[in-house]
Design an enzyme around this catalytic site. Structure first.
Site, PDB file in Angstrom:
ATOM      1  N   ASP A   1       0.838  -1.208   0.000  1.00  0.00           N
ATOM      2  CA  ASP A   1       0.000   0.000   0.000  1.00  0.00           C
ATOM      3  C   ASP A   1       0.869   1.252   0.000  1.00  0.00           C
ATOM      4  O   ASP A   1       0.370   2.378  -0.071  1.00  0.00           O
ATOM      5  CB  ASP A   1      -1.024  -0.018   1.140  1.00  0.00           C
ATOM      6  CG  ASP A   1      -0.387  -0.044   2.516  1.00  0.00           C
ATOM      7  OD1 ASP A   1       0.849  -0.199   2.605  1.00  0.00           O
ATOM      8  OD2 ASP A   1      -1.127   0.087   3.518  1.00  0.00           O
ATOM      9  N   SER A   2       2.203   1.056   0.025  1.00  0.00           N
ATOM     10  CA  SER A   2       3.123   2.176  -0.212  1.00  0.00           C
ATOM     11  C   SER A   2       2.831   2.806  -1.572  1.00  0.00           C
ATOM     12  O   SER A   2       3.256   3.924  -1.845  1.00  0.00           O
ATOM     13  CB  SER A   2       4.579   1.697  -0.148  1.00  0.00           C
ATOM     14  OG  SER A   2       4.755   0.553  -0.968  1.00  0.00           O
TER      15      SER A   2
ATOM     16  N   ASP B   1      -1.088  -6.071  -0.173  1.00  0.00           N
ATOM     17  CA  ASP B   1      -1.426  -5.438   1.101  1.00  0.00           C
ATOM     18  C   ASP B   1      -2.921  -5.195   1.192  1.00  0.00           C
ATOM     19  O   ASP B   1      -3.533  -4.674   0.248  1.00  0.00           O
ATOM     20  CB  ASP B   1      -0.747  -4.059   1.194  1.00  0.00           C
ATOM     21  CG  ASP B   1       0.559  -4.107   1.952  1.00  0.00           C
ATOM     22  OD1 ASP B   1       0.824  -5.114   2.648  1.00  0.00           O
ATOM     23  OD2 ASP B   1       1.321  -3.131   1.845  1.00  0.00           O
TER      24      ASP B   1
ATOM     25  N   LYS C   1      -1.289  -9.286   3.016  1.00  0.00           N
ATOM     26  CA  LYS C   1      -0.484  -8.848   4.174  1.00  0.00           C
ATOM     27  C   LYS C   1      -1.320  -7.886   5.003  1.00  0.00           C
ATOM     28  O   LYS C   1      -1.989  -7.009   4.440  1.00  0.00           O
ATOM     29  CB  LYS C   1       0.807  -8.176   3.711  1.00  0.00           C
ATOM     30  CG  LYS C   1       1.644  -7.623   4.870  1.00  0.00           C
ATOM     31  CD  LYS C   1       3.070  -7.331   4.475  1.00  0.00           C
ATOM     32  CE  LYS C   1       3.270  -6.051   3.707  1.00  0.00           C
ATOM     33  NZ  LYS C   1       2.821  -4.831   4.407  1.00  0.00           N
TER      34      LYS C   1
ATOM     35  N   GLU D   1      -1.180  -5.484   8.739  1.00  0.00           N
ATOM     36  CA  GLU D   1      -0.278  -4.909   9.734  1.00  0.00           C
ATOM     37  C   GLU D   1      -0.836  -5.122  11.140  1.00  0.00           C
ATOM     38  O   GLU D   1      -2.056  -5.098  11.330  1.00  0.00           O
ATOM     39  CB  GLU D   1      -0.106  -3.403   9.478  1.00  0.00           C
ATOM     40  CG  GLU D   1       0.559  -3.099   8.150  1.00  0.00           C
ATOM     41  CD  GLU D   1       0.797  -1.613   7.917  1.00  0.00           C
ATOM     42  OE1 GLU D   1       0.546  -0.800   8.837  1.00  0.00           O
ATOM     43  OE2 GLU D   1       1.243  -1.267   6.809  1.00  0.00           O
TER      44      GLU D   1
ATOM     45  N   GLU E   1       9.564  -4.465  10.044  1.00  0.00           N
ATOM     46  CA  GLU E   1       9.951  -3.153   9.496  1.00  0.00           C
ATOM     47  C   GLU E   1      10.402  -2.211  10.606  1.00  0.00           C
ATOM     48  O   GLU E   1       9.744  -2.087  11.647  1.00  0.00           O
ATOM     49  CB  GLU E   1       8.754  -2.521   8.750  1.00  0.00           C
ATOM     50  CG  GLU E   1       9.098  -1.130   8.220  1.00  0.00           C
ATOM     51  CD  GLU E   1       8.097  -0.558   7.222  1.00  0.00           C
ATOM     52  OE1 GLU E   1       7.130  -1.246   6.859  1.00  0.00           O
ATOM     53  OE2 GLU E   1       8.321   0.597   6.796  1.00  0.00           O
TER      54      GLU E   1
HETATM   55  O1  KIV Z   1       3.600  -1.135   1.559  1.00  0.00           O
HETATM   56  C1  KIV Z   1       4.738  -1.605   1.468  1.00  0.00           C
HETATM   57  O2  KIV Z   1       5.464  -1.348   0.504  1.00  0.00           O
HETATM   58  C2  KIV Z   1       5.221  -2.459   2.546  1.00  0.00           C
HETATM   59  C3  KIV Z   1       6.661  -2.837   2.532  1.00  0.00           C
HETATM   60  C4  KIV Z   1       7.477  -1.666   2.901  1.00  0.00           C
HETATM   61  C5  KIV Z   1       6.952  -3.998   3.394  1.00  0.00           C
HETATM   62  O3  KIV Z   1       4.476  -2.813   3.387  1.00  0.00           O
END
Ligand code: KIV
Length: 299
Positions: free
Chosen positions: A59-60, A98, A128, A130, A197
């Site tokens: 989600d970056s 994510d 994924k 968090e 992280e």
């Molecule tokens: O969103 C993302 O890119 C991430 C990575 C930094 C692990 O969660």
């Protein structure tokens, strides 16, 4: 522009894809796992064809692709849209997506429904989420619904407000013990891998030694079972100061800027396009036009 596809954009047969058991085997064999984010078809092709083990649609993307200030505004539809594009490109890597902020926080029922969409509609092999031990119950629910889950603890960007900014986590003894307990709780709940992280190297090394699932680090030192970086960090394409942990392997910004400036200069000076880059009328049509011109003049 004509593009000759090197191969069809269909999804790869599942038996040729990296699996969660292959990642686990890498941990057992002490072979480092490489992981990288990708958000669209070309970046995913490049990452996959480089032989990287895991592609994460992070989600970056909210920050590096969509220009949001942080990851919180990223929507489920945006994540699904980008995951589909990446899935069309990936043939070998294990594909993780994510779940965005808000898509697994309100109820387990919604979280499972949203998680299933990543697998069924978008082609991800795992999602994924968090958070630490508080996510244990949800990890069990998703896993029971055949949605494999990767955990993510330490500096969790979706918690930016509760963390009071992007800060390294786990530096006090209490925080060290809390994160160690989080890792254990998530493993017991069934996560297939764990992203660590922004935590001290010593803590990541201890979690990696105590967990039987692979750990993937970002800003967590070299003892993790694998490493992940954000694609745009690797290529200096974030227009911001790089974090201490991220290494730039190429100056993509300078590369693109120079090509774009040359293109602009060529257009301005009428050097682009040239004759070889132009289409031509067939000879007989040209001849007919030329023959018609005197008549046209007379009229
Ligand atoms: O969103 C993302 O890119 C991430 C990575 C930094 C692990 O969660």
């Amino acid at each position: 522009m004509s593009v000759t596809p090197l191969r069809p954009a269909a999804a790869a047969p599942i038996h040729r894809r990296t699996t969660s058991s292959a990642l686990l085997q890498k941990k057992l064999d002490r072979q480092p796992i490489s992981a990288m984010t990708a958000y669209d078809y070309p970046s995913a092709r490049l990452v996959d064809e480089a032989g990287i083990d895991i592609v994460l649609v992070g989600d970056s993307l909210g920050m590096v692709v969509l220009g949001y200030e942080n990851t919180l505004p990223v929507t489920l539809d945006e994540m699904l849209h980008h995951t589909r594009a990446v899935a069309r490109a990936v043939r070998h890597a294990f594909l993780v997506a994510d779940m965005p902020y808000g898509s697994y926080h309100a109820s387990a029922r919604d979280a499972v429904r949203n998680g299933l969409r990543f697998i069924k509609e978008a082609g991800a092999q795992a999602v994924k989420i968090e958070g630490g031990s508080t996510r244990g119950k949800l990890v069990r629910r998703l896993t029971e619904a055949e949605v494999p889950v990767v955990g993510h603890i330490g500096l969790t960007p979706q918690s930016v407000h509760s963390m009071g900014g992007y800060r390294v986590q786990g530096k006090s003894l209490a925080a060290y013990e809390r994160l160690s307990a989080d890792a254990q709780a998530l493993e017991e709940a069934g996560v297939i891998a764990l992203v660590l992280e922004g935590i001290p190297r010593e803590l990541a090394a201890s979690i990696t030694a105590h967990c039987s699932i692979p750990t993937i680090g970002i800003g967590a030192g070299p003892e993790c079972d694998g490493q992940i970086l954000v694609f745009h960090d690797l290529f200096n394409l974030t227009f911001s100061q790089p974090a201490k942990f991220s290494r730039q392997y190429a100056d993509g910004a300078a590369f693109f800027a120079s090509a774009l400036k040359r293109y602009r200069d060529d257009v301005t000076a009428r050097r682009f396009p040239n004759d070889a880059e132009s289409y031509h009328l067939p000879r007989e049509v040209l001849a007919a036009l030329e023959a018609a011109q005197p008549r046209a003049r007379k009229a």
